[in-house]
Design a protein around this motif. Sequence first.
Motif, PDB file in Angstrom:
ATOM      1  N   UNK A  42       0.824  -1.203   0.000  1.00  5.76           N
ATOM      2  CA  UNK A  42       0.000   0.000   0.000  1.00  5.76           C
ATOM      3  C   UNK A  42       0.859   1.254   0.000  1.00  5.76           C
ATOM      4  N   UNK A  43       1.897   1.251   0.831  1.00  7.21           N
ATOM      5  CA  UNK A  43       2.774   2.422   0.889  1.00  7.21           C
ATOM      6  C   UNK A  43       3.516   2.616  -0.425  1.00  7.21           C
ATOM      7  N   UNK A  44       3.899   1.505  -1.064  1.00  9.39           N
ATOM      8  CA  UNK A  44       4.583   1.593  -2.350  1.00  9.39           C
ATOM      9  C   UNK A  44       3.672   2.211  -3.402  1.00  9.39           C
ATOM     10  N   UNK A  45       2.430   1.738  -3.475  1.00 11.10           N
ATOM     11  CA  UNK A  45       1.468   2.277  -4.432  1.00 11.10           C
ATOM     12  C   UNK A  45       1.209   3.749  -4.161  1.00 11.10           C
ATOM     13  N   UNK A  46       1.053   4.081  -2.887  1.00  8.40           N
ATOM     14  CA  UNK A  46       0.773   5.474  -2.538  1.00  8.40           C
ATOM     15  C   UNK A  46       1.932   6.394  -2.922  1.00  8.40           C
ATOM     16  N   UNK A  47       3.166   5.922  -2.749  1.00 10.14           N
ATOM     17  CA  UNK A  47       4.324   6.751  -3.086  1.00 10.14           C
ATOM     18  C   UNK A  47       4.395   7.012  -4.589  1.00 10.14           C
ATOM     19  N   UNK A  48       4.011   6.017  -5.403  1.00 14.89           N
ATOM     20  CA  UNK A  48       4.008   6.215  -6.853  1.00 14.89           C
ATOM     21  C   UNK A  48       2.965   7.252  -7.242  1.00 14.89           C
ATOM     22  N   UNK A  49       1.788   7.160  -6.646  1.00 13.75           N
ATOM     23  CA  UNK A  49       0.735   8.124  -6.949  1.00 13.75           C
ATOM     24  C   UNK A  49       1.104   9.517  -6.466  1.00 13.75           C
ATOM     25  N   UNK A  50       1.856   9.590  -5.372  1.00 18.08           N
ATOM     26  CA  UNK A  50       2.300  10.892  -4.878  1.00 18.08           C
ATOM     27  C   UNK A  50       3.232  11.563  -5.880  1.00 18.08           C
ATOM     28  N   UNK A  51       4.065  10.764  -6.559  1.00 17.40           N
ATOM     29  CA  UNK A  51       4.967  11.321  -7.576  1.00 17.40           C
ATOM     30  C   UNK A  51       4.192  11.944  -8.725  1.00 17.40           C
ATOM     31  N   UNK A  52       3.022  11.375  -9.024  1.00 13.01           N
ATOM     32  CA  UNK A  52       2.228  11.881 -10.142  1.00 13.01           C
ATOM     33  C   UNK A  52       1.387  13.079  -9.753  1.00 13.01           C
ATOM     34  N   UNK A  53       1.319  13.347  -8.438  1.00 13.16           N
ATOM     35  CA  UNK A  53       0.496  14.453  -7.969  1.00 13.16           C
ATOM     36  C   UNK A  53      -0.920  14.049  -7.634  1.00 13.16           C
ATOM     37  N   UNK A  54      -1.263  12.723  -7.890  1.00 12.06           N
ATOM     38  CA  UNK A  54      -2.631  12.283  -7.590  1.00 12.06           C
ATOM     39  C   UNK A  54      -2.783  11.817  -6.157  1.00 12.06           C
ATOM     40  N   UNK A  55      -1.585  11.446  -5.506  1.00 15.21           N
ATOM     41  CA  UNK A  55      -1.593  11.144  -4.095  1.00 15.21           C
ATOM     42  C   UNK A  55      -2.632  10.162  -3.696  1.00 15.21           C
ATOM     43  N   UNK A  56      -3.701  10.265  -3.196  1.00 11.99           N
ATOM     44  CA  UNK A  56      -4.778   9.325  -2.963  1.00 11.99           C
ATOM     45  C   UNK A  56      -6.049   9.986  -3.316  1.00 11.99           C
ATOM     46  N   UNK A  57      -6.045  10.709  -4.434  1.00 13.65           N
ATOM     47  CA  UNK A  57      -7.221  11.469  -4.812  1.00 13.65           C
ATOM     48  C   UNK A  57      -8.382  10.543  -5.110  1.00 13.65           C
ATOM     49  N   UNK A  58      -9.581  11.085  -4.949  1.00  4.81           N
ATOM     50  CA  UNK A  58     -10.782  10.284  -5.149  1.00  4.81           C
ATOM     51  C   UNK A  58     -10.809   9.723  -6.556  1.00  4.81           C
ATOM     52  N   UNK A  59     -11.147   8.453  -6.649  1.00  3.37           N
ATOM     53  CA  UNK A  59     -11.276   7.809  -7.940  1.00  3.37           C
ATOM     54  C   UNK A  59     -10.009   7.153  -8.431  1.00  3.37           C
ATOM     55  N   UNK A  60      -8.857   7.476  -7.841  1.00  3.79           N
ATOM     56  CA  UNK A  60      -7.622   6.877  -8.336  1.00  3.79           C
ATOM     57  C   UNK A  60      -7.339   5.560  -7.644  1.00  3.79           C
ATOM     58  N   UNK A  61      -7.508   5.501  -6.331  1.00  4.50           N
ATOM     59  CA  UNK A  61      -7.273   4.284  -5.570  1.00  4.50           C
ATOM     60  C   UNK A  61      -8.223   4.259  -4.379  1.00  4.50           C
ATOM     61  N   UNK A  62      -8.552   3.062  -3.926  1.00  4.18           N
ATOM     62  CA  UNK A  62      -9.397   2.918  -2.741  1.00  4.18           C
ATOM     63  C   UNK A  62      -8.515   2.984  -1.499  1.00  4.18           C
ATOM     64  N   UNK A  63      -8.948   3.678  -0.467  1.00  5.26           N
ATOM     65  CA  UNK A  63      -8.119   3.912   0.704  1.00  5.26           C
ATOM     66  C   UNK A  63      -8.623   3.167   1.926  1.00  5.26           C
ATOM     67  N   UNK A  64      -7.679   2.763   2.790  1.00  3.84           N
ATOM     68  CA  UNK A  64      -8.053   2.197   4.074  1.00  3.84           C
ATOM     69  C   UNK A  64      -8.615   3.320   4.939  1.00  3.84           C
ATOM     70  N   UNK A  65      -9.715   3.066   5.650  1.00  2.00           N
ATOM     71  CA  UNK A  65     -10.275   4.122   6.484  1.00  2.00           C
ATOM     72  C   UNK A  65      -9.402   4.463   7.690  1.00  2.00           C
TER      73      UNK A  65
END
Length: 365
Positions: free
Chosen positions: A84-107
């Motif tokens: 999860x942290x690996x996926x999140x770090x990749x999305x952070x590089x793109x600027x999408x971070x954990x934005x809605x619609x890009x990935x499902x997040x743990x509550x």
Amino acid sequence: DRGDRGDQGDRDTQNKQPVAAGKEDAIACAQWSAIYGQDEAKQAALIAATGLHNLLLMGPPGVGKSMIAHSLNGLMPSLAPSQSREVQSIHALSGSGGSAGSIALRPDARLPCLPPFRAPHHTASAVALVGGGQPVIPGEVSLAHRGVLFLDELPEFGRSSLEALREPLETGEVHVVRMRTRLSLPARALLVGAMNPCPCGYYGASSGPKHCHCSSEQVQRYRMRLSGPLLDRFDLALLLSRQSPSAITRPAPADSDAAGLYKATRLRIQRARQRAEDRQGCANAHLTPEQLLAQAGLFSEQARYLLRQFMNASGNSLRVHDRLLRVALTVADLEEAATVEPAHMAKAIEMRRGLDRPDAIKALA
């Protein structure tokens, strides 16, 4: 590879937590339950989600290709915390971070729960698919790392864009080099492609309200947009046909029954994936040729004989030979078999027939 294995703490956490978190689990269940008929394609999706095998779905419009693709990341096991942290770090590089619609997040920890799902438009450039720019940002294949990259209308993508995916699909990495920057990004995505049999989608239908208007030259040009080396990277290739009215109109299962069947399917996938992880430390699709050779004792002589017969008759490449071995291993894992038998190998061969029998597509009409 620690990235594939994770650590023991991550495994324990993953085994204890729900298969998917609340709302996302319900959505994934609804998507899977909404697919009527297409039993063979659904079985291929189960194999793909288990072994992370690339999947090509071919057929006329409206037969469920996109629905099957969109359900795949919901079938796959949940991400372990380190993943999860690996996926999140990749999305952070793109600027999408954990934005809605890009990935499902743990509550609880706000980390990705379900494997990511990416579906770029067919106008996407090579840079958009594999990454680049200045500063360098991840492409779709990296944003889909540990998840699903869905390319709908596959032949409509630019030839250079598709060819740029060949190396990442083989190595699981993207290497971007700029004047002052050299960056390697993970790109272990399950590729799902969907395509019509011809430009209009109704190849072979000569009568009825929806019949094919494409000339043989148009059909040939359409299929030639996909190179042989790219098609070699698909482990599974299915021809989907239109379903009978009885299959489409049959009563839907009760919500409780659908949820039970879905959970049982996911549990079966999790168990088969864990068998592979415990045996070799990675999913079957990620076995290197050396690792695959080390598993030679798992294949019965009869299964190997069947594969040799098929290869001699089909003239396929050695890459296809190894991919069939990997798929057969996944089929055996799903059945909790100790060895790969002829029935498992026959299933692996049948699940790739869409690329070996070009004339069979006429049956879709």
